[in-house]
Scaffold this motif. Sequence first.
Motif, PDB file in Angstrom:
ATOM      1  N   ALA A   1      54.105  29.655  79.256  1.00  0.00           N
ATOM      2  CA  ALA A   1      55.409  29.080  78.905  1.00  0.00           C
ATOM      3  C   ALA A   1      56.496  30.151  79.041  1.00  0.00           C
ATOM      4  CB  ALA A   1      55.371  28.528  77.482  1.00  0.00           C
ATOM      5  N   ALA A   2      56.167  31.375  78.628  1.00  0.00           N
ATOM      6  CA  ALA A   2      57.113  32.480  78.783  1.00  0.00           C
ATOM      7  C   ALA A   2      57.391  32.734  80.268  1.00  0.00           C
ATOM      8  CB  ALA A   2      56.565  33.740  78.107  1.00  0.00           C
ATOM      9  N   GLY A   3      56.360  32.587  81.084  1.00  0.00           N
ATOM     10  CA  GLY A   3      56.536  32.752  82.532  1.00  0.00           C
ATOM     11  C   GLY A   3      57.514  31.731  83.099  1.00  0.00           C
TER      12      GLY A   3
ATOM     13  N   PHE B   1      57.992  22.569  83.321  1.00  0.00           N
ATOM     14  CA  PHE B   1      57.716  23.408  82.158  1.00  0.00           C
ATOM     15  C   PHE B   1      56.350  23.061  81.562  1.00  0.00           C
ATOM     16  CE2 PHE B   1      57.960  24.325  77.614  1.00  0.00           C
ATOM     17  CZ  PHE B   1      58.339  25.652  77.651  1.00  0.00           C
ATOM     18  N   VAL B   2      56.112  21.753  81.446  1.00  0.00           N
ATOM     19  CA  VAL B   2      54.824  21.292  80.908  1.00  0.00           C
ATOM     20  C   VAL B   2      53.686  21.668  81.865  1.00  0.00           C
ATOM     21  CG1 VAL B   2      53.488  19.268  80.213  1.00  0.00           C
ATOM     22  CG2 VAL B   2      55.925  19.401  79.671  1.00  0.00           C
ATOM     23  N   ALA B   3      53.942  21.436  83.165  1.00  0.00           N
ATOM     24  CA  ALA B   3      52.904  21.726  84.156  1.00  0.00           C
ATOM     25  C   ALA B   3      52.542  23.215  84.137  1.00  0.00           C
ATOM     26  CB  ALA B   3      53.377  21.315  85.543  1.00  0.00           C
TER      27      ALA B   3
ATOM     28  N   ASP C   1      60.762  17.427  88.568  1.00  0.00           N
ATOM     29  CA  ASP C   1      61.882  18.055  87.868  1.00  0.00           C
ATOM     30  C   ASP C   1      61.415  19.233  87.002  1.00  0.00           C
ATOM     31  OD1 ASP C   1      60.647  16.236  85.968  1.00  0.00           O
ATOM     32  OD2 ASP C   1      62.283  16.856  84.654  1.00  0.00           O
ATOM     33  N   ALA C   2      62.392  19.974  86.469  1.00  0.00           N
ATOM     34  CA  ALA C   2      62.113  21.234  85.785  1.00  0.00           C
ATOM     35  C   ALA C   2      61.397  21.050  84.438  1.00  0.00           C
ATOM     36  CB  ALA C   2      63.409  22.004  85.586  1.00  0.00           C
TER      37      ALA C   2
ATOM     38  N   THR D   1      50.915  32.571  86.455  1.00  0.00           N
ATOM     39  CA  THR D   1      50.451  31.212  86.747  1.00  0.00           C
ATOM     40  C   THR D   1      51.454  30.187  86.241  1.00  0.00           C
ATOM     41  OG1 THR D   1      48.152  31.918  86.667  1.00  0.00           O
ATOM     42  CG2 THR D   1      48.577  29.571  86.353  1.00  0.00           C
ATOM     43  N   GLY D   2      51.983  30.429  85.042  1.00  0.00           N
ATOM     44  CA  GLY D   2      52.999  29.527  84.506  1.00  0.00           C
ATOM     45  C   GLY D   2      54.213  29.470  85.410  1.00  0.00           C
ATOM     46  N   ALA D   3      54.700  30.650  85.793  1.00  0.00           N
ATOM     47  CA  ALA D   3      55.915  30.730  86.607  1.00  0.00           C
ATOM     48  C   ALA D   3      55.697  30.083  87.980  1.00  0.00           C
ATOM     49  CB  ALA D   3      56.330  32.189  86.761  1.00  0.00           C
TER      50      ALA D   3
END
Lengths: 248, 329
Positions: free
Chosen positions: B221-223, B86-88, B81-82, B66-68
């Motif tokens: 976040a790891a994703g 990351f936060v999203a 932007d990236a 889901t993160g990725a």
Amino acid sequence: MLTVDNVTMRFGGLTAVNDASMQVKAGSITGLIGPNGAGKTTLFTIVSGFLKPTAGKVAFEGETITGVAAHRLAERGIGRTFQIVKPFAGLSVLENIVVGAFLRHPRRPDAERLAAAVAEKVGLGDRLDAPASSLTVAGRKRLELARALATEPRLLLLDEVLAGLNPSEVRDILPVIRSLRDDGITILMIEHVMQAVVSLCDEVFVLAQGAIIARGTPAEVVADQKVIEAYLGHGAAARLKGGEAADA
Amino acid sequence: MRTLRPYLPVLVLGVLLALAPLFVTSNVVLNFLVFTLTVALAAQGWNLLGGFGGQFSFGHAAFFGTGAYASAIWQMQLGFDAWTGFVAGTLAGALAGLVIGFLSFRAGLRGSYFALVTLAFAEVFRVLANSSEVTGGAAGLLLPLKIGAENLQFADRATFLGFVVALVIVVLLLVQWIRGSRFGAQLVALRENEEAARALGVDVLVVKLKAICLSGAITAAAGVLYLQYFLFIDSGIAYGTWISVEVLLAAIVGGLGTVLGPVVGALALHGVGELAKSLAGGLPGIDLAVYGAVLVVAVAFLPGGLVGIVRRRDRPRPVRDAAPVEGEA
């Protein structure tokens, strides 16, 4: 302080508690006794919010608490111990008590200070860093008591804290319980050890087959014919009386 | 000073890891460290829920993926932007945690039932991602190459490693802080005994939900890190069983419910795996066989994991000495 009104608890076809009513006066030590399987622990489970009764009402300090969740009741000031002790086995004695202390003290230093003080009070002061799993039965009962006390309850429900202890251990813990009342905590206790009931309790309720069959001071209750029969069987009271008459 | 002392091991490990990007130049080693620490980060997320809270999830891929995907869609479909991506992605992980947690914990699922439900969620997400248009279907998503710090893409692997290390340290400090907090104590209490915890005023549902949200966020976040490093994900990578298993193994081998365990476990597992691969000369699947063997050994002989080996020695009083004293009382 605590009022139980006509509480009934049915599990399917089994009626564990049947129309039981009792009152606990503020500042007292009240006993709840009865033969095995009488429904004492079920009644406790209802009062402490782990079970919702089929019928009836429980009130604490004038407010109805029937069906309120256990953790909310702990917040309101009802602490309980478990008959079958439930230590957090993987944690140290101090950490066990700290969990209770965190209820009213969100900061760790405060919680630890309270936990250490409570441990001292119940006689676990020198075992703070020991793993809870290393405690003996007596130690675990003390730990149950300490954890409940750390939540700073106004009403404390003790479910057989003396069961399984030897006479000298019982003798050690009686003054602890008495000192709690002196600190202003009202106590309702289930107990089988009659020596303790007689020496501690101001008032005793007797539960048999789910119903309250007697109430009074320990001396009155022990002499009550219905109570003797509940424990020893029908006609036992008469036979005991007869025996006494023959001795005399 | 006293309150800072528990953070010492984290800081020491942090310094060691932070030195790595400065001294290591080999791309192979840098690659290894980036990938291993990404797994370690995901494993720390799992450990928060599984190790501290005792709620074993078999489907942390649900959060990793889901993160990725959230970050990839945020950048490619929505054009942001990236960094906000990351936060999203992290927030999407927390949200997934909330949804899965609410559905399963409110229903009172525990133990193997909870594990199976999380596994099912991860699989459902994988199937959905594999067939949906917005996730690129079976072809996956290829993040356009736009090297530059503003796009969270670095030309230099060492710089990316530095970013990963910083993130790992932040999370380790966070977990160390949680450990000493009220939330941490309540989380561990409900792992040990839920009923006793309730009697002490612990709102079991709320504590579990907080834990799974945080856990989901960290793993997500790891994703995102994975996405930013490899610039490609498909449903088999992002929602694949491999990551669910990796995080669980790293945490168990390293030490359940410890702060450093997941990092130590991930480094040890991957280290041994790489070693086995190079020694066995490309025998296919040898690293997986080694994984299995290491897990069996860890479960059988190291109840506290690798971290437990050190921990056991500084236990103040052995159980054996204490028992007779209590007996006399």
